[in-house]
Design a protein around this motif. Structure first.
Motif, PDB file in Angstrom:
ATOM      1  N   ARG A  46       0.898  -1.178   0.075  1.00  0.00           N
ATOM      2  CA  ARG A  46      -0.076  -0.020  -0.056  1.00  0.00           C
ATOM      3  C   ARG A  46       0.879   1.177  -0.089  1.00  0.00           C
ATOM      4  O   ARG A  46       1.852   1.290   0.751  1.00  0.00           O
ATOM      5  N   ASP A  47       0.754   2.251  -0.819  1.00  0.00           N
ATOM      6  CA  ASP A  47       1.434   3.374  -0.844  1.00  0.00           C
ATOM      7  C   ASP A  47       2.923   2.909  -1.068  1.00  0.00           C
ATOM      8  O   ASP A  47       3.675   3.561  -0.506  1.00  0.00           O
ATOM      9  N   GLY A  48       3.263   2.043  -1.937  1.00  0.00           N
ATOM     10  CA  GLY A  48       4.768   1.577  -1.961  1.00  0.00           C
ATOM     11  C   GLY A  48       5.389   0.865  -0.901  1.00  0.00           C
ATOM     12  O   GLY A  48       6.635   0.414  -0.897  1.00  0.00           O
ATOM     13  N   LYS A  49       4.636   0.601   0.192  1.00  0.00           N
ATOM     14  CA  LYS A  49       5.112  -0.182   1.422  1.00  0.00           C
ATOM     15  C   LYS A  49       4.705  -1.444   1.663  1.00  0.00           C
ATOM     16  O   LYS A  49       3.431  -1.653   1.268  1.00  0.00           O
ATOM     17  N   VAL A  50       5.266  -2.363   2.005  1.00  0.00           N
ATOM     18  CA  VAL A  50       4.895  -3.545   2.168  1.00  0.00           C
ATOM     19  C   VAL A  50       4.078  -3.576   3.618  1.00  0.00           C
ATOM     20  O   VAL A  50       4.627  -3.391   4.717  1.00  0.00           O
ATOM     21  N   VAL A  51       2.885  -3.894   3.669  1.00  0.00           N
ATOM     22  CA  VAL A  51       2.136  -4.009   4.694  1.00  0.00           C
ATOM     23  C   VAL A  51       1.585  -5.497   5.032  1.00  0.00           C
ATOM     24  O   VAL A  51       0.697  -5.486   6.045  1.00  0.00           O
ATOM     25  N   GLY A  52       1.962  -6.425   4.150  1.00  0.00           N
ATOM     26  CA  GLY A  52       1.575  -7.791   4.575  1.00  0.00           C
ATOM     27  C   GLY A  52       2.072  -8.803   3.541  1.00  0.00           C
ATOM     28  O   GLY A  52       2.896  -8.191   2.445  1.00  0.00           O
ATOM     29  N   ILE A  53       1.947  -9.880   3.717  1.00  0.00           N
ATOM     30  CA  ILE A  53       2.193 -10.822   2.586  1.00  0.00           C
ATOM     31  C   ILE A  53       1.138 -12.071   2.506  1.00  0.00           C
ATOM     32  O   ILE A  53       0.745 -12.384   3.596  1.00  0.00           O
ATOM     33  N   VAL A  54       0.558 -12.615   1.506  1.00  0.00           N
ATOM     34  CA  VAL A  54      -0.333 -13.498   1.564  1.00  0.00           C
ATOM     35  C   VAL A  54       0.328 -14.728   0.771  1.00  0.00           C
ATOM     36  O   VAL A  54       1.030 -14.584  -0.197  1.00  0.00           O
ATOM     37  N   SER A  55       0.158 -15.886   1.442  1.00  0.00           N
ATOM     38  CA  SER A  55       0.890 -17.076   0.961  1.00  0.00           C
ATOM     39  C   SER A  55      -0.586 -18.237   0.702  1.00  0.00           C
ATOM     40  O   SER A  55      -1.566 -17.996   1.079  1.00  0.00           O
ATOM     41  N   GLU A  56       0.076 -19.234   0.028  1.00  0.00           N
ATOM     42  CA  GLU A  56      -0.795 -20.427  -0.236  1.00  0.00           C
ATOM     43  C   GLU A  56      -0.986 -21.028   1.151  1.00  0.00           C
ATOM     44  O   GLU A  56      -2.617 -21.432   1.559  1.00  0.00           O
ATOM     45  N   ARG A  57      -0.125 -21.023   2.048  1.00  0.00           N
ATOM     46  CA  ARG A  57      -0.757 -21.397   3.418  1.00  0.00           C
ATOM     47  C   ARG A  57      -1.904 -20.687   4.069  1.00  0.00           C
ATOM     48  O   ARG A  57      -2.873 -20.813   4.477  1.00  0.00           O
ATOM     49  N   ASP A  58      -1.611 -19.113   3.858  1.00  0.00           N
ATOM     50  CA  ASP A  58      -2.717 -18.455   4.387  1.00  0.00           C
ATOM     51  C   ASP A  58      -4.041 -18.643   3.637  1.00  0.00           C
ATOM     52  O   ASP A  58      -5.120 -18.615   4.335  1.00  0.00           O
ATOM     53  N   TYR A  59      -4.046 -18.903   2.433  1.00  0.00           N
ATOM     54  CA  TYR A  59      -5.231 -19.048   1.720  1.00  0.00           C
ATOM     55  C   TYR A  59      -5.661 -20.506   2.319  1.00  0.00           C
ATOM     56  O   TYR A  59      -7.033 -20.440   2.596  1.00  0.00           O
ATOM     57  N   VAL A  60      -5.212 -21.572   2.434  1.00  0.00           N
ATOM     58  CA  VAL A  60      -5.577 -22.907   3.019  1.00  0.00           C
ATOM     59  C   VAL A  60      -6.126 -22.741   4.360  1.00  0.00           C
ATOM     60  O   VAL A  60      -7.343 -23.151   4.566  1.00  0.00           O
ATOM     61  N   ARG A  61      -5.263 -22.011   5.238  1.00  0.00           N
ATOM     62  CA  ARG A  61      -5.759 -21.919   6.840  1.00  0.00           C
ATOM     63  C   ARG A  61      -6.807 -20.988   6.780  1.00  0.00           C
ATOM     64  O   ARG A  61      -7.698 -21.350   7.764  1.00  0.00           O
ATOM     65  N   LYS A  62      -6.937 -19.860   6.431  1.00  0.00           N
ATOM     66  CA  LYS A  62      -7.806 -18.750   6.409  1.00  0.00           C
ATOM     67  C   LYS A  62      -9.328 -18.728   5.746  1.00  0.00           C
ATOM     68  O   LYS A  62     -10.141 -18.011   6.079  1.00  0.00           O
ATOM     69  N   MET A  63      -9.079 -19.384   4.701  1.00  0.00           N
ATOM     70  CA  MET A  63     -10.240 -19.531   3.626  1.00  0.00           C
ATOM     71  C   MET A  63     -10.895 -20.642   3.643  1.00  0.00           C
ATOM     72  O   MET A  63     -11.890 -21.068   3.747  1.00  0.00           O
ATOM     73  N   GLU A  64      -9.875 -21.874   2.994  1.00  0.00           N
ATOM     74  CA  GLU A  64     -10.671 -23.005   2.686  1.00  0.00           C
ATOM     75  C   GLU A  64     -10.953 -23.924   4.079  1.00  0.00           C
ATOM     76  O   GLU A  64     -12.047 -24.438   3.985  1.00  0.00           O
ATOM     77  N   LEU A  65     -10.255 -23.795   4.787  1.00  0.00           N
ATOM     78  CA  LEU A  65     -10.580 -24.453   6.091  1.00  0.00           C
ATOM     79  C   LEU A  65     -11.556 -24.171   7.000  1.00  0.00           C
ATOM     80  O   LEU A  65     -12.262 -24.673   7.794  1.00  0.00           O
ATOM     81  N   LYS A  66     -11.788 -22.571   6.707  1.00  0.00           N
ATOM     82  CA  LYS A  66     -13.003 -21.975   7.385  1.00  0.00           C
ATOM     83  C   LYS A  66     -14.227 -21.763   6.443  1.00  0.00           C
ATOM     84  O   LYS A  66     -15.192 -21.167   6.875  1.00  0.00           O
ATOM     85  N   GLY A  67     -14.295 -22.446   5.178  1.00  0.00           N
ATOM     86  CA  GLY A  67     -15.339 -22.220   4.319  1.00  0.00           C
ATOM     87  C   GLY A  67     -15.581 -20.875   3.573  1.00  0.00           C
ATOM     88  O   GLY A  67     -16.855 -20.588   3.323  1.00  0.00           O
ATOM     89  N   ARG A  68     -14.839 -20.021   3.714  1.00  0.00           N
ATOM     90  CA  ARG A  68     -15.051 -18.655   3.254  1.00  0.00           C
ATOM     91  C   ARG A  68     -14.851 -18.527   1.715  1.00  0.00           C
ATOM     92  O   ARG A  68     -14.268 -19.399   1.179  1.00  0.00           O
ATOM     93  N   ALA A  69     -15.541 -17.666   1.302  1.00  0.00           N
ATOM     94  CA  ALA A  69     -15.611 -17.156  -0.023  1.00  0.00           C
ATOM     95  C   ALA A  69     -14.481 -16.382  -0.716  1.00  0.00           C
ATOM     96  O   ALA A  69     -14.230 -15.313  -0.211  1.00  0.00           O
ATOM     97  N   HIS A  81       0.082 -10.073   8.758  1.00  0.00           N
ATOM     98  CA  HIS A  81       0.332  -8.709   8.695  1.00  0.00           C
ATOM     99  C   HIS A  81       1.754  -8.129   9.268  1.00  0.00           C
ATOM    100  O   HIS A  81       2.381  -7.146   8.841  1.00  0.00           O
ATOM    101  N   GLU A  82       2.435  -9.003  10.209  1.00  0.00           N
ATOM    102  CA  GLU A  82       3.608  -8.885  10.734  1.00  0.00           C
ATOM    103  C   GLU A  82       4.706  -9.683   9.763  1.00  0.00           C
ATOM    104  O   GLU A  82       5.044 -10.754   9.888  1.00  0.00           O
ATOM    105  N   VAL A  83       5.111  -8.910   8.900  1.00  0.00           N
ATOM    106  CA  VAL A  83       5.972  -9.354   7.702  1.00  0.00           C
ATOM    107  C   VAL A  83       7.443  -9.179   8.014  1.00  0.00           C
ATOM    108  O   VAL A  83       8.010  -7.897   8.461  1.00  0.00           O
ATOM    109  N   LYS A  84       8.315 -10.296   8.271  1.00  0.00           N
ATOM    110  CA  LYS A  84       9.662 -10.236   8.308  1.00  0.00           C
ATOM    111  C   LYS A  84      10.181  -9.759   7.044  1.00  0.00           C
ATOM    112  O   LYS A  84       9.878 -10.470   6.069  1.00  0.00           O
TER     113      LYS A  84
END
Length: 148
Positions: A46-69, A81-84
């Motif tokens: 956002r605005d040229g700054k890294v504010v997060g990272i999204v991975s396949e792991r995030d998708y599986v754990r936070k979407m698929e396993l919870k049945g979200r669209a 949110h806390e990106v190294k």
């Protein structure tokens, strides 16, 4: 030991500059991008700054396993949110330690607040193997009396 900047230069051109997404983009767009580009994670910027990272792991754990669209969910709801991050001058060994200790597979490379690359665990392992091969070669030359 090799630096992050040197390692980024070794990456092929299509993987040198990371693909990014915005926090307001829908998860479906992100997983489509990751599938098309055959990548496992995307920095969220956002605005040229890294504010997060999204991975396949995030998708599986936070979407698929919870049945979200995927279609109606913004990336900001599932991204890490806390990106190294690492800097171009950091050493490959230090990056491996960060990834191992944090159980991470991807590290954004940030220089003066700007995203300049993305390292995967595969990039680091490949370089560690190459470094060991160079060391073995030097030791063999030394043993044979070929180095001065």
């Amino acid at each position: 030991m090799t630096t992050v900047a040197e390692l980024l230069k070794l990456k092929d051109e299509q993987h040198r500059v990371p693909h990014t997404v915005r926090p307001d983009q829908m998860v479906f767009e992100v997983i489509t991008l990751m599938a098309e580009k055959n990548i496992g994670a995307v920095p969220v910027v956002r605005d040229g700054k890294v504010v997060g990272i999204v991975s396949e792991r995030d998708y599986v754990r936070k979407m698929e396993l919870k049945g979200r669209a995927s279609v109606g969910t913004p990336v900001s709801e599932i991204m890490t949110h806390e990106v190294k991050t690492v800097a171009p001058g950091d050493k490959v060994g230090d990056c491996m330690a960060i990834m191992t200790n944090g159980r991470l597979r991807h590290l954004p490379v940030v220089d003066n607040g700007e995203l300049v690359g993305l390292l995967s665990i595969g990039d680091l392992v490949k370089e560690a193997i190459a470094e060991q091969a160079r060391l073995i070669q030097k030791m063999q030359e030394y043993i044979r009396g070929e180095s001065y």
